[in-house]
Design an enzyme around this catalytic site. Sequence first.
Site, PDB file in Angstrom:
ATOM      1  N   GLY A  64       0.801  -1.212   0.000  1.00 15.63           N
ATOM      2  CA  GLY A  64       0.000   0.000   0.000  1.00 15.63           C
ATOM      3  C   GLY A  64       0.838   1.268   0.000  1.00 15.63           C
ATOM      4  O   GLY A  64       1.842   1.363   0.699  1.00 15.63           O
ATOM      5  N   VAL A 110       2.477  -1.995   4.271  1.00 19.84           N
ATOM      6  CA  VAL A 110       2.823  -0.628   3.900  1.00 19.84           C
ATOM      7  C   VAL A 110       4.073  -0.612   3.038  1.00 19.84           C
ATOM      8  O   VAL A 110       5.102  -1.159   3.414  1.00 19.84           O
ATOM      9  CB  VAL A 110       3.073   0.235   5.151  1.00 19.84           C
ATOM     10  CG1 VAL A 110       3.295   1.684   4.758  1.00 19.84           C
ATOM     11  CG2 VAL A 110       1.922   0.096   6.129  1.00 19.84           C
ATOM     12  N   CYS A 111       3.973   0.019   1.869  1.00 21.86           N
ATOM     13  CA  CYS A 111       5.160   0.203   1.047  1.00 21.86           C
ATOM     14  C   CYS A 111       6.100   1.181   1.755  1.00 21.86           C
ATOM     15  O   CYS A 111       5.720   1.857   2.698  1.00 21.86           O
ATOM     16  CB  CYS A 111       4.767   0.747  -0.322  1.00 21.86           C
ATOM     17  SG  CYS A 111       6.113   0.778  -1.517  1.00 21.86           S
ATOM     18  N   PHE A 112       7.314   1.253   1.320  1.00 18.76           N
ATOM     19  CA  PHE A 112       8.336   2.153   1.866  1.00 18.76           C
ATOM     20  C   PHE A 112       8.914   1.675   3.195  1.00 18.76           C
ATOM     21  O   PHE A 112       9.789   2.318   3.737  1.00 18.76           O
ATOM     22  CB  PHE A 112       7.823   3.599   2.065  1.00 18.76           C
ATOM     23  CG  PHE A 112       7.752   4.385   0.807  1.00 18.76           C
ATOM     24  CD1 PHE A 112       8.851   5.058   0.317  1.00 18.76           C
ATOM     25  CD2 PHE A 112       6.570   4.458   0.095  1.00 18.76           C
ATOM     26  CE1 PHE A 112       8.779   5.788  -0.858  1.00 18.76           C
ATOM     27  CE2 PHE A 112       6.484   5.181  -1.078  1.00 18.76           C
ATOM     28  CZ  PHE A 112       7.599   5.850  -1.549  1.00 18.76           C
ATOM     29  N   ASP A 113       8.439   0.538   3.763  1.00 20.43           N
ATOM     30  CA  ASP A 113       8.986   0.184   5.070  1.00 20.43           C
ATOM     31  C   ASP A 113      10.291  -0.595   4.963  1.00 20.43           C
ATOM     32  O   ASP A 113      10.930  -0.869   5.962  1.00 20.43           O
ATOM     33  CB  ASP A 113       7.961  -0.551   5.947  1.00 20.43           C
ATOM     34  CG  ASP A 113       7.652  -1.955   5.470  1.00 20.43           C
ATOM     35  OD1 ASP A 113       8.088  -2.303   4.362  1.00 20.43           O
ATOM     36  OD2 ASP A 113       6.986  -2.688   6.209  1.00 20.43           O
TER      37      ASP A 113
END
Length: 276
Positions: free
Chosen positions: A81, A148-151
């Site tokens: 996401g 969650v994307c970017f993690d």
Amino acid sequence: MTETWNFINTGSKDPYYNMAMDEALLNFVSRGEIDPVIRFYTWNPATLSIGYFQRLQKEIDIDKVKEKGFGLVRRQTGGRGVLHDKELTYSVIVPESHPNMPSTVTEAYRVISQGLLEGFKNLGFDTYFAVPKTPEERQKLKQPRSSVCFDAPSWYELVVEGRKIAGSAQTRQKGVILQHGSILQDIDIDELFDMFIYKNERLKLKMKEAFVEKAVAINDISDEHITISQMEEAFEKGFKKGLNIELKPLELTEAQLAEVEELTEKYRSDEWMFRK
């Protein structure tokens, strides 16, 4: 001789149009109607996009998304996401057969993301590619801990000061590569994490704390506030240099625009949104 690709900036559009345009451009390139294309765009309203394979009702708090007035759309690319708010989103659409495009996904990421690397350099950032070195790091890419994307950085994604600064996803269909991704101007971490479902509050807090350590937006680390227009200029030049190309404006025909509108209804439909 330098190759010339198309460039189109479609500005601020709704989530269904944004995803439809990416798919339509892939179709046009596949059919040989247009040369490879780089696209820039932003989102209105701010939107949570989810990956093609994500389970919407198990992972996303749909009521919370609606309560905040955000859009919600499923991408045709994988990944997790992403809250598209204060960011510049880019797409690169190019035939798989292009002589400069490697056959593997990870190496194609590297080639395309060279344009992003040069864009960040133009903004004054010392940015580098994340390359997982250990078997443990590579295993984490296959089994992400959060929706969650970017993690966490994946192969050849861009990192500055140890934190991920651009998240991208790629798909290959009809002989064409589509890579699109987010270049964060600013990020509201509380807003982002409110929209995902967690087993308990303790896990949510733990994930949020880990995210802060691993992800960053441009204005978190810039001495001066950087605007979207400055980002557009920096990354347009970055793609030219990074991919060794020139860019020409792309104007779509009436028939092509009609195809975009038709695809918009696909992305708006519950059938597409709730497919997983």
